[in-house]
Write an enzyme that holds these catalytic residues in place. Structure first.
Site, mmCIF file in Angstrom:
data_model
loop_
_atom_site.group_PDB
_atom_site.id
_atom_site.type_symbol
_atom_site.label_atom_id
_atom_site.label_comp_id
_atom_site.label_asym_id
_atom_site.label_seq_id
_atom_site.Cartn_x
_atom_site.Cartn_y
_atom_site.Cartn_z
ATOM 1 N N HIS A 1 3.157 41.881 -0.960
ATOM 2 C CA HIS A 1 2.980 42.071 0.009
ATOM 3 C C HIS A 1 2.254 43.430 0.544
ATOM 4 C CE1 HIS A 1 6.388 39.197 1.130
ATOM 5 N NE2 HIS A 1 6.727 39.595 0.119
ATOM 6 N N HIS B 1 3.530 37.266 -5.895
ATOM 7 C CA HIS B 1 2.724 37.959 -4.857
ATOM 8 C C HIS B 1 3.056 39.349 -4.341
ATOM 9 C CE1 HIS B 1 6.546 35.977 -3.229
ATOM 10 N NE2 HIS B 1 6.441 36.859 -2.392
HETATM 11 P P1 AMP Z 1 9.081 36.596 -0.890
HETATM 12 O O1 AMP Z 1 8.905 35.726 -1.843
HETATM 13 O O2 AMP Z 1 10.605 37.209 -0.438
HETATM 14 O O3 AMP Z 1 8.415 37.991 -1.278
HETATM 15 O O4 AMP Z 1 8.452 36.241 0.535
HETATM 16 C C1 AMP Z 1 7.643 35.117 0.763
HETATM 17 C C2 AMP Z 1 6.876 35.422 1.956
HETATM 18 O O5 AMP Z 1 5.904 34.479 2.114
HETATM 19 C C3 AMP Z 1 7.273 35.807 3.304
HETATM 20 O O6 AMP Z 1 7.043 36.808 3.699
HETATM 21 C C4 AMP Z 1 6.956 34.523 4.042
HETATM 22 O O7 AMP Z 1 6.836 34.915 5.407
HETATM 23 C C5 AMP Z 1 5.753 34.131 3.516
HETATM 24 N N1 AMP Z 1 5.234 32.767 3.537
HETATM 25 C C6 AMP Z 1 6.179 31.715 3.415
HETATM 26 N N2 AMP Z 1 5.314 30.527 3.489
HETATM 27 C C7 AMP Z 1 4.058 30.909 3.895
HETATM 28 C C8 AMP Z 1 2.792 30.326 4.389
HETATM 29 N N3 AMP Z 1 2.782 29.017 4.228
HETATM 30 N N4 AMP Z 1 1.824 31.112 4.553
HETATM 31 C C9 AMP Z 1 1.858 32.351 4.501
HETATM 32 N N5 AMP Z 1 2.933 33.185 4.128
HETATM 33 C C10 AMP Z 1 4.078 32.331 4.107
#
Ligand code: AMP
Length: 139
Positions: free
Chosen positions: A104, A102
């Site tokens: 951001h 993913h």
């Molecule tokens: P990272 O793996 O560190 O890049 O971060 C994972 C991201 O996913 C974080 O910013 C969380 O806030 C986001 N996140 C986790 N669960 C959900 C969800 N159910 N819906 C939307 N975003 C999510």
């Protein structure tokens, strides 16, 4: 490291848990982060499995970046943003918490810092931000 079909973004893609989608095409899906580090924080993911950038195909990476660009341009309009920050983490040591590739996408304004990580956003505000992005994407 292998791909886990039960990661939370795989469940979102299967519709098993809800998400606030702003855009999708054949290869990618874009939705609001539930812990926004800026107003309008969006996540862009491939629809096909990839743990992160390290195991993704060139096609998956290209499709994601095309969607990142599309969503970013909409954010400039939607929020009057002056810039975009793009973040992408790989493996736990690299800061990754959800193991489905993913990006951001964060709208930025001069002098405004990112919010701290790990703080749940207000669902109504997140929905309002999504509405603005969807409207800008349709323009
Ligand atoms: P990272 O793996 O560190 O890049 O971060 C994972 C991201 O996913 C974080 O910013 C969380 O806030 C986001 N996140 C986790 N669960 C959900 C969800 N159910 N819906 C939307 N975003 C999510």
């Amino acid at each position: 490291m292998s791909y886990d079909n039960d990661n939370i973004f795989a469940k979102i893609l299967r519709g098993e848990i809800p998400s606030e989608m702003v855009y999708q095409d054949a290869d990618t899906f874009a939705f609001m982060d539930i812990m926004p580090r800026a107003e309008g924080h969006v996540l862009v993911i491939p629809k096909s499995p990839a743990r992160n950038m390290l195991d993704a195909s060139p096609e998956q990476l290209a499709a994601c970046l095309a969607t990142v660009q599309k969503v970013s341009q909409a954010m400039l309009k939607a929020f009057g943003a002056a810039g975009i920050t793009l973040q992408q983490f790989n493996e736990a040591a690299g800061g990754q918490e959800v193991f489905h590739l993913h990006y951001h996408v964060l709208p930025r304004h001069e002098g405004i810092r990112l919010n701290p990580p790990g703080v749940m956003g207000d669902q109504d505000l997140i929905k309002a931000s999504a509405d603005k992005i969807r409207t800008a994407l349709q323009a």
